[in-house]
Scaffold this motif. Structure first.
Motif, PDB file in Angstrom:
ATOM      1  N   LEU A   1      23.203  22.716 -23.927  1.00 34.02           N
ATOM      2  CA  LEU A   1      23.099  23.714 -23.090  1.00 34.02           C
ATOM      3  C   LEU A   1      24.332  24.325 -22.697  1.00 34.02           C
ATOM      4  O   LEU A   1      24.691  25.420 -22.625  1.00 34.02           O
ATOM      5  CB  LEU A   1      22.419  23.069 -21.515  1.00 34.02           C
ATOM      6  CG  LEU A   1      20.911  22.678 -21.647  1.00 34.02           C
ATOM      7  CD1 LEU A   1      20.689  22.360 -20.390  1.00 34.02           C
ATOM      8  CD2 LEU A   1      20.281  24.410 -22.029  1.00 34.02           C
ATOM      9  N   GLY A   2      25.522  23.520 -22.965  1.00 32.34           N
ATOM     10  CA  GLY A   2      26.890  23.978 -22.784  1.00 32.34           C
ATOM     11  C   GLY A   2      27.075  25.226 -23.845  1.00 32.34           C
ATOM     12  O   GLY A   2      27.832  26.156 -23.418  1.00 32.34           O
TER      13      GLY A   2
ATOM     14  N   ALA B   1      17.369  39.869 -20.596  1.00 33.08           N
ATOM     15  CA  ALA B   1      18.153  40.995 -20.217  1.00 33.08           C
ATOM     16  C   ALA B   1      17.338  41.692 -19.268  1.00 33.08           C
ATOM     17  O   ALA B   1      16.403  42.190 -19.496  1.00 33.08           O
ATOM     18  CB  ALA B   1      18.986  41.868 -21.426  1.00 33.08           C
ATOM     19  N   SER B   2      17.893  41.601 -17.923  1.00 36.40           N
ATOM     20  CA  SER B   2      17.190  42.463 -16.727  1.00 36.40           C
ATOM     21  C   SER B   2      18.047  43.842 -16.446  1.00 36.40           C
ATOM     22  O   SER B   2      19.223  43.891 -16.268  1.00 36.40           O
ATOM     23  CB  SER B   2      17.154  41.650 -15.845  1.00 36.40           C
ATOM     24  OG  SER B   2      16.762  42.285 -14.640  1.00 36.40           O
TER      25      SER B   2
ATOM     26  N   ALA C   1      26.944  33.572 -22.092  1.00 36.16           N
ATOM     27  CA  ALA C   1      27.598  33.764 -20.863  1.00 36.16           C
ATOM     28  C   ALA C   1      26.646  34.382 -19.687  1.00 36.16           C
ATOM     29  O   ALA C   1      26.898  35.624 -19.318  1.00 36.16           O
ATOM     30  CB  ALA C   1      28.728  34.557 -21.097  1.00 36.16           C
ATOM     31  N   PRO C   2      25.527  34.065 -19.564  1.00 28.69           N
ATOM     32  CA  PRO C   2      24.553  34.439 -18.685  1.00 28.69           C
ATOM     33  C   PRO C   2      25.185  34.696 -17.052  1.00 28.69           C
ATOM     34  O   PRO C   2      26.088  34.040 -16.841  1.00 28.69           O
ATOM     35  CB  PRO C   2      23.348  33.810 -18.433  1.00 28.69           C
ATOM     36  CG  PRO C   2      23.857  32.012 -18.781  1.00 28.69           C
ATOM     37  CD  PRO C   2      24.947  32.518 -19.994  1.00 28.69           C
TER      38      PRO C   2
ATOM     39  N   ILE D   1      21.745  42.626 -16.946  1.00 28.32           N
ATOM     40  CA  ILE D   1      22.241  41.312 -16.534  1.00 28.32           C
ATOM     41  C   ILE D   1      21.347  40.303 -17.439  1.00 28.32           C
ATOM     42  O   ILE D   1      20.280  40.694 -17.450  1.00 28.32           O
ATOM     43  CB  ILE D   1      21.763  41.189 -14.816  1.00 28.32           C
ATOM     44  CG1 ILE D   1      22.424  42.449 -14.115  1.00 28.32           C
ATOM     45  CG2 ILE D   1      22.086  39.918 -14.369  1.00 28.32           C
ATOM     46  CD1 ILE D   1      22.016  42.115 -12.623  1.00 28.32           C
ATOM     47  N   LEU D   2      22.177  39.492 -17.737  1.00 23.92           N
ATOM     48  CA  LEU D   2      21.521  38.384 -18.629  1.00 23.92           C
ATOM     49  C   LEU D   2      21.228  37.129 -17.879  1.00 23.92           C
ATOM     50  O   LEU D   2      21.888  36.643 -16.959  1.00 23.92           O
ATOM     51  CB  LEU D   2      22.612  37.884 -19.719  1.00 23.92           C
ATOM     52  CG  LEU D   2      23.169  38.880 -20.831  1.00 23.92           C
ATOM     53  CD1 LEU D   2      24.160  38.087 -21.679  1.00 23.92           C
ATOM     54  CD2 LEU D   2      21.817  39.070 -21.703  1.00 23.92           C
ATOM     55  N   ILE D   3      20.039  36.702 -17.865  1.00 21.38           N
ATOM     56  CA  ILE D   3      19.100  35.650 -17.107  1.00 21.38           C
ATOM     57  C   ILE D   3      18.801  34.583 -17.995  1.00 21.38           C
ATOM     58  O   ILE D   3      18.073  34.757 -19.043  1.00 21.38           O
ATOM     59  CB  ILE D   3      18.373  36.224 -15.944  1.00 21.38           C
ATOM     60  CG1 ILE D   3      18.630  37.251 -15.286  1.00 21.38           C
ATOM     61  CG2 ILE D   3      17.617  35.006 -15.335  1.00 21.38           C
ATOM     62  CD1 ILE D   3      17.415  38.187 -14.652  1.00 21.38           C
ATOM     63  N   LEU D   4      19.314  33.543 -17.776  1.00 17.42           N
ATOM     64  CA  LEU D   4      18.932  32.377 -18.411  1.00 17.42           C
ATOM     65  C   LEU D   4      17.935  31.322 -17.805  1.00 17.42           C
ATOM     66  O   LEU D   4      18.383  31.261 -16.697  1.00 17.42           O
ATOM     67  CB  LEU D   4      20.268  31.382 -19.007  1.00 17.42           C
ATOM     68  CG  LEU D   4      19.983  29.872 -19.528  1.00 17.42           C
ATOM     69  CD1 LEU D   4      19.324  30.284 -21.301  1.00 17.42           C
ATOM     70  CD2 LEU D   4      20.876  28.908 -19.620  1.00 17.42           C
TER      71      LEU D   4
END
Length: 71
Positions: free
Chosen positions: A55-56, A22-23, A63-64, A4-7
């Motif tokens: 940030l966009g 990435a988790s 695409a987190p 899972i991608l986390i920002l």
């Protein structure tokens, strides 16, 4: 199990830091990071627009699935 991608975002009007991990289970892996630095001489509205656009671009590029913002 897929990652899972986390920002993570450390907000600021002069410098806004971000990091992407990435988790996968209990394991975190660094993916990317950066700092957005709007020109300090610009008006507040222009700096906010710069932060919004950059940030966009980070969101579009990676695409987190989740986002965390520091208080």
């Amino acid at each position: 199990m897929s990652a899972i991608l986390i920002l993570g975002i450390d907000p600021g009007l002069n410098r806004c830091g971000w990091g992407l991990v990435a988790s996968e289970g209990a394991r975190l892996s660094h993916i990317a990071h950066g700092v957005i630095k709007p020109p300090p001489q610009q008006q507040l509205a222009s700096r906010l627009l710069c932060l919004f656009e950059q940030l966009g671009a980070v969101l579009d590029a990676h695409a987190p699935a989740e986002v965390a913002v520091e208080e």
